[in-house]
Design a protein around this motif. Structure first.
Motif, PDB file in Angstrom:
ATOM      1  N   SER A  48       2.298  -7.987  -1.829  1.00 32.58           N
ATOM      2  CA  SER A  48       1.018  -7.593  -2.723  1.00 32.58           C
ATOM      3  C   SER A  48      -0.062  -8.466  -1.773  1.00 32.58           C
ATOM      4  N   ARG A  49       0.318  -9.223  -0.978  1.00 34.96           N
ATOM      5  CA  ARG A  49      -0.794 -10.200  -0.328  1.00 34.96           C
ATOM      6  C   ARG A  49      -1.169  -9.353   1.172  1.00 34.96           C
ATOM      7  N   LYS A  50      -0.728  -8.235   1.402  1.00 37.76           N
ATOM      8  CA  LYS A  50      -0.742  -7.667   2.513  1.00 37.76           C
ATOM      9  C   LYS A  50      -1.823  -7.695   3.153  1.00 37.76           C
ATOM     10  N   LYS A  51      -3.122  -7.276   2.154  1.00 37.04           N
ATOM     11  CA  LYS A  51      -4.549  -7.376   2.864  1.00 37.04           C
ATOM     12  C   LYS A  51      -4.896  -8.659   2.980  1.00 37.04           C
ATOM     13  N   GLY A  52      -4.206  -9.940   2.679  1.00 37.33           N
ATOM     14  CA  GLY A  52      -4.544 -11.096   3.227  1.00 37.33           C
ATOM     15  C   GLY A  52      -3.900 -11.469   4.606  1.00 37.33           C
ATOM     16  N   PRO A  53      -4.286 -12.537   5.238  1.00 37.33           N
ATOM     17  CA  PRO A  53      -3.989 -13.007   6.434  1.00 37.33           C
ATOM     18  C   PRO A  53      -2.269 -13.151   6.575  1.00 37.33           C
ATOM     19  N   PHE A  54      -1.885 -13.083   7.741  1.00 39.48           N
ATOM     20  CA  PHE A  54      -0.752 -13.659   8.186  1.00 39.48           C
ATOM     21  C   PHE A  54      -1.001 -14.825   9.230  1.00 39.48           C
ATOM     22  N   ILE A  55      -0.468 -15.817   8.732  1.00 40.15           N
ATOM     23  CA  ILE A  55      -0.725 -17.087   9.682  1.00 40.15           C
ATOM     24  C   ILE A  55       0.493 -17.533  10.187  1.00 40.15           C
ATOM     25  N   GLU A  56       0.932 -17.491  11.360  1.00 38.60           N
ATOM     26  CA  GLU A  56       2.137 -17.972  12.015  1.00 38.60           C
ATOM     27  C   GLU A  56       1.825 -19.214  12.826  1.00 38.60           C
ATOM     28  N   ILE A  57       2.758 -20.297  12.439  1.00 39.27           N
ATOM     29  CA  ILE A  57       2.852 -21.547  13.405  1.00 39.27           C
ATOM     30  C   ILE A  57       4.077 -21.671  13.726  1.00 39.27           C
ATOM     31  N   ASN A  58       4.243 -22.420  14.805  1.00 34.38           N
ATOM     32  CA  ASN A  58       5.470 -22.965  15.279  1.00 34.38           C
ATOM     33  C   ASN A  58       5.476 -24.452  15.402  1.00 34.38           C
ATOM     34  N   ALA A  59       6.225 -24.937  14.155  1.00 33.76           N
ATOM     35  CA  ALA A  59       6.497 -26.152  13.925  1.00 33.76           C
ATOM     36  C   ALA A  59       7.032 -26.992  15.059  1.00 33.76           C
ATOM     37  N   GLY A  60       7.808 -26.296  16.039  1.00 32.16           N
ATOM     38  CA  GLY A  60       8.501 -26.982  17.203  1.00 32.16           C
ATOM     39  C   GLY A  60       7.177 -27.229  18.256  1.00 32.16           C
ATOM     40  N   ALA A  61       6.103 -26.655  18.192  1.00 32.89           N
ATOM     41  CA  ALA A  61       5.217 -26.729  19.232  1.00 32.89           C
ATOM     42  C   ALA A  61       3.943 -27.450  18.970  1.00 32.89           C
ATOM     43  N   ILE A  62       3.967 -27.910  17.779  1.00 34.17           N
ATOM     44  CA  ILE A  62       3.044 -28.935  17.431  1.00 34.17           C
ATOM     45  C   ILE A  62       3.281 -30.442  17.361  1.00 34.17           C
ATOM     46  N   SER A  63       2.919 -31.254  17.984  1.00 38.35           N
ATOM     47  CA  SER A  63       3.045 -32.643  18.127  1.00 38.35           C
ATOM     48  C   SER A  63       3.250 -33.197  16.614  1.00 38.35           C
ATOM     49  N   GLU A  64       4.069 -34.468  16.475  1.00 37.11           N
ATOM     50  CA  GLU A  64       4.161 -34.971  15.451  1.00 37.11           C
ATOM     51  C   GLU A  64       2.678 -35.508  14.641  1.00 37.11           C
ATOM     52  N   GLN A  65       1.904 -36.049  15.437  1.00 35.96           N
ATOM     53  CA  GLN A  65       0.584 -36.642  15.282  1.00 35.96           C
ATOM     54  C   GLN A  65      -0.348 -35.930  14.900  1.00 35.96           C
ATOM     55  N   LEU A  66      -0.287 -34.345  15.296  1.00 39.83           N
ATOM     56  CA  LEU A  66      -1.404 -33.560  15.126  1.00 39.83           C
ATOM     57  C   LEU A  66      -0.884 -32.616  13.806  1.00 39.83           C
ATOM     58  N   PHE A  67       0.326 -32.577  13.549  1.00 42.42           N
ATOM     59  CA  PHE A  67       0.937 -31.665  12.417  1.00 42.42           C
ATOM     60  C   PHE A  67       0.012 -31.624  11.170  1.00 42.42           C
ATOM     61  N   GLU A  68      -0.177 -32.688  10.688  1.00 41.49           N
ATOM     62  CA  GLU A  68      -1.013 -32.930   9.388  1.00 41.49           C
ATOM     63  C   GLU A  68      -2.522 -32.389   9.605  1.00 41.49           C
ATOM     64  N   ALA A  69      -3.109 -32.618  10.688  1.00 47.70           N
ATOM     65  CA  ALA A  69      -4.486 -32.061  10.705  1.00 47.70           C
ATOM     66  C   ALA A  69      -4.389 -30.489  10.816  1.00 47.70           C
ATOM     67  N   GLU A  70      -3.422 -30.022  11.742  1.00 51.26           N
ATOM     68  CA  GLU A  70      -3.036 -28.703  12.041  1.00 51.26           C
ATOM     69  C   GLU A  70      -2.971 -27.776  10.463  1.00 51.26           C
ATOM     70  N   LEU A  71      -2.058 -28.584   9.796  1.00 47.51           N
ATOM     71  CA  LEU A  71      -1.698 -27.790   8.702  1.00 47.51           C
ATOM     72  C   LEU A  71      -2.772 -27.755   7.564  1.00 47.51           C
ATOM     73  N   PHE A  72      -3.514 -29.038   7.405  1.00 46.99           N
ATOM     74  CA  PHE A  72      -4.070 -29.236   6.335  1.00 46.99           C
ATOM     75  C   PHE A  72      -5.715 -28.944   6.739  1.00 46.99           C
ATOM     76  N   GLY A  73      -6.188 -29.024   8.143  1.00 42.24           N
ATOM     77  CA  GLY A  73      -7.455 -29.283   8.432  1.00 42.24           C
ATOM     78  C   GLY A  73      -8.190 -30.562   8.371  1.00 42.24           C
ATOM     79  N   TYR A  74      -9.212 -30.790   8.734  1.00 44.42           N
ATOM     80  CA  TYR A  74      -9.836 -32.171   8.789  1.00 44.42           C
ATOM     81  C   TYR A  74     -11.325 -31.733   8.571  1.00 44.42           C
ATOM     82  N   VAL A  75     -11.977 -32.954   8.166  1.00 46.85           N
ATOM     83  CA  VAL A  75     -13.528 -32.823   8.262  1.00 46.85           C
ATOM     84  C   VAL A  75     -14.133 -33.752   9.248  1.00 46.85           C
ATOM     85  N   ALA A  76     -15.682 -33.564   9.465  1.00 44.84           N
ATOM     86  CA  ALA A  76     -16.095 -34.262  10.651  1.00 44.84           C
ATOM     87  C   ALA A  76     -16.073 -35.456  10.593  1.00 44.84           C
TER      88      ALA A  76
END
Length: 457
Positions: A196-224
């Motif tokens: 039922s979500r087919k009209k929404g985005p399909f976002i794919e991330i590879n957990a093995g390709a993101i450094s441990e330090q950047l994972f939180e910022a990549e997953l949740f985003g960040y403010v200025a």
């Protein structure tokens, strides 16, 4: 018809019946005929009385005859009779005994089943058409599956596709398991496309390709200004980008224990903050995860959290490696050849020997490896036909024993044995001689003759 011209109770009853009723003497002369009998045979009932059924048969009124059939068999008979204009009647005839116990008359009654037979024929035609439509729908569906990278000829993959379709429209977390290259990403996309979500985005991330330090910022985003190097104005994370759609986390088994906790909190609370932010954002996405690891083993080694495992493993789908579903390989080769040929605008075909080598390879890299090899063959081969010389040496000689000459065997005998083996394998994978001829690079008549020569049915 009864001979009296006056009203007769039995005559009135006879003519009120809807059935065709005829009574004959032993010589076939009609003594009684109902009104329905005249209507069904295209004449007045009076005109039937006194006539011989044998003469009526010669005139094409009906055939076969009930009277001789009953006299011969001396019992009740039921059969299909053809009347004029190809009308079909189901006739039941039975003997009538006289005072002496001998057969004295033959009475028959019938039902017009022309419409029933036509209806049966119509239904049969409709069933054939429905089968053709279903076959076409299956072909279109398979083509659509192929466009999504899904090939499901084998029973194992058919079951997986069925499971994927069942869970697609239910917002449960799905864990895709399998070796690298088996098609976990394609199956995740497949599930999203049917949800039922087919009209929404399909976002794919590879957990093995993101450094441990950047994972939180990549997953949740960040403010200025959240950290040094942060973009002016901040940035959305994958969780926010997947709103109203699907978030697919591949290689989830590579997450560090610290990041596993952050993901677990997101799944549990369905809310998150951007790094450095204070605005609570509601998570609205469907979660699909995948791994090539044995997570049970990782849990035993304290490398993966058991509570996270239970959160993501609501519906597990284990995709078998390509070596365990060889029936998919021919269809995959066809699909990949077509896709790659169109991509590079190069029309290439595989030599029969190359086909055999590809079919018999173990494919440790699974579908991804098969795609890479075929893409390399299409791009680097110089002729229209891809031969064994074009195939990388590591994919050759998968069956050296089959092609070796055996002791006390002549060259024709060796060639004959090898040809039979190749045909047997091709027949096991393909039902039609057209397809066998195509994959072996020979004509259909040649394939037919060779199969018959070796007694392969």
């Amino acid at each position: 018809m009864l001979s009296t011209d006056t009203w007769n109770e039995y005559q009135a009853i006879l003519h009120s019946l809807k059935d065709d009723i005829i009574v004959t003497k032993l010589d076939g002369t009609i003594t009684i005929a109902s009104k329905a009998a005249g209507e069904i045979y295209g004449m007045e009932a009076d005109h039937l009385v006194g006539r011989s059924v044998f003469d009526l048969e010669k005139d094409g009124v009906f055939t076969p005859l009930a009277t001789p059939m009953v006299l011969r068999m001396k019992k009740r008979v039921t059969f299909i009779q053809t009347a004029a204009d190809e009308k079909k009647l189901m006739v039941t005839a039975l003997p009538v005994q006289g005072p002496d116990g001998e057969i004295n008359r033959v009475v028959s009654y019938s039902h017009d089943i022309t419409e029933l037979k036509e209806l049966k024929s119509y239904i049969a035609d409709m069933e054939d058409e429905m089968k053709q439509v279903q076959n076409e729908l299956d072909r279109v569906e398979q083509k659509r599956f192929h466009q999504e990278g899904i090939v499901s000829k084998s029973h194992k993959m058919q079951q997986i596709i069925q499971t994927a379709q069942q869970v697609a429209d239910v917002d449960v977390n799905v864990l895709l398991l399998g070796e690298s290259g088996v098609g976990k990403s394609s199956l995740a996309q497949f599930i999203h496309n049917r949800s039922s979500r087919k009209k929404g985005p399909f976002i794919e991330i590879n957990a093995g390709a993101i450094s441990e330090q950047l994972f939180e910022a990549e997953l949740f985003g960040y403010v200025a200004g959240a950290f040094t190097g942060a973009k002016t104005g901040g940035s959305k994370g994958f969780a926010e980008m997947a709103q109203s759609g699907t978030l697919f986390i591949d290689e989830i088994g590579e997450l560090s224990p610290q990041n596993q906790v952050k993901l677990l909190k997101l799944i549990h609370e369905k809310q998150f903050y951007r790094v450095g932010g204070r605005e609570l954002i509601t998570a609205d996405f469907r979660l699909i995860t995948a791994t090539n690891r044995d997570l049970s083993e990782s849990i035993a080694k304290n490398e993966f959290r058991e509570d996270l495992y239970f959160r993501i493993n609501v519906v597990p789908v284990n995709i078998p490696p390509l070596r365990d579903r060889p029936d998919d390989i021919p269809a995959l080769i066809d699909h990949i050849m077509e896709t790659v040929s169109d991509k590079y605008e190069k029309k290439k075909v595989l030599d029969g020997v190359v086909w055999q080598e590809l079919l018999l390879n173990r494919w440790p890299g699974n579908v991804r490896e098969l795609i890479n090899v075929i893409e390399r063959l299409v791009v680097t081969s110089t002729g229209e036909v891809i031969t064994l010389d074009d195939l990388p040496h590591e994919y050759c000689n998968n069956t050296p024993v089959r092609f070796n000459k055996q002791l006390e065997e002549t060259l024709p005998e060796t060639l004959d044995r090898v040809e039979k083996q190749i045909l047997l394998e091709a027949k096991q994978r393909h039902k039609s001689t057209v397809k066998i001829a195509e994959v072996l690079g020979i004509s259909q008549p040649s394939a037919f003759r060779k199969l018959r020569k070796h007694g392969i049915k």
